[in-house]
Enzyme design. Structure first.
Site, PDB file in Angstrom:
ATOM      1  N   GLY A  45      66.591  25.949  12.314  1.00  0.00           N
ATOM      2  CA  GLY A  45      67.302  27.014  11.623  1.00  0.00           C
ATOM      3  C   GLY A  45      66.786  28.405  11.908  1.00  0.00           C
ATOM      4  N   GLU A  92      68.319  31.306  18.788  1.00  0.00           N
ATOM      5  CA  GLU A  92      69.722  31.297  18.392  1.00  0.00           C
ATOM      6  C   GLU A  92      70.158  32.651  17.832  1.00  0.00           C
ATOM      7  OE1 GLU A  92      71.318  29.160  19.634  1.00  0.00           O
ATOM      8  OE2 GLU A  92      70.611  27.110  19.300  1.00  0.00           O
TER       9      GLU A  92
HETATM   10 ZN   LIG Z   1      70.550  24.967  14.781  1.00  0.00          ZN
END
Ligand SMILES: [Zn+2]
Length: 245
Positions: A45, A92
């Site tokens: 995350g 990300e």
């Molecule tokens: Zn992810």
């Protein structure tokens, strides 16, 4: 059903230095909460928030978000360039940049791997189906972006269309992206998403399937949004990522 006082209200702005310090503390706190709630494990995350000067605070590459300290966070510009000679942003980062570029109203982005919600995408169970009143009147249906390779530009491009019209979305076989007017608001939507997935999971387990509420019941719920003062983006109203758009 209760909507009560807005506990996600954005605190009054202070100096840029104070805002940065508050933002770092908030990201650590929400990262820890995501970890404690099992929305992420290991180094999963990433979380970010947009500051009033347009720069972005984001969790760093490879860090465990359950154990962050304020100095660990990366400070970047809207193109992803590192500021202040600080840590490098999450791999990300593209998910966050596309969200902020497409939605000027968005001030926080939370990307996690909530297990029940991700399992639903793997099992092919539709999270956009109107079933639960609280979700129908707030988020609407929860759309799912097609599978894309993590760590590549495919991933932000896979959600670009959904980001424009939804605050909550799933990425097939991967995870959730929740957008908010601040970090707590984005986290609140993540909580609602995973809770919804758990309820649908239980319903599937005991009944072998889920029936949507009839269109008349959905229309009556959506009609309460105005009188209740619920103004957030709703995908059942704008048909974002849902059939018929
Ligand atoms: Zn992810």
């Amino acid at each position: 059903m209760s909507y009560g006082p807005d506990t996600t209200a954005t605190p009054a702005a202070g100096s840029a230095h104070e805002e940065l310090a508050r933002g770092r503390a908030a990201l650590c706190r929400i990262g820890a909460l995501c970890y404690q709630r099992n929305y992420i494990v290991g180094a999963d995350g990433n979380l970010s928030m947009r500051l009033s000067d347009g720069s972005i605070l984001i969790t760093p590459a490879g860090a465990m978000k359950g154990f962050l300290e304020p100095q660990h966070l990366a400070h970047i510009d809207i193109e992803g360039r590192t500021l202040d000679n600080g840590p490098k942003a999450s791999s990300e980062v593209g998910i966050h940049l596309v969200s902020y570029k497409e939605r000027p109203d968005v001030k926080a982005v939370v990307h996690t791997h909530p297990p029940h919600a991700v399992a639903m995408t793997i099992a092919g169970i539709d999270l956009s189906m109107p079933v639960i009143p609280e979700i129908i009147v707030t988020i609407g249906g929860i759309p799912t972006a097609p599978y894309a390779t993590p760590g590549t530009n495919e991933l932000p491009e896979s959600i670009r269309a959904l980001v424009k019209c939804s605050d909550v979305m799933m990425m097939q076989n991967h995870g959730a992206v929740c957008l908010g007017k601040n970090l707590m608001d984005a986290y609140k939507k993540l909580d609602m998403l995973e809770h919804t997935a758990k309820i649908l999971w239980l319903a599937h387990t005991v009944a072998g399937g889920v029936k949507p509420l009839p269109p008349e019941a959905v229309a009556k719920l959506l009609a309460t949004r105005g009188p209740l003062g619920i103004g957030q983006v709703n995908t059942l109203e704008n048909r974002c990522g849902l059939p018929g758009r």
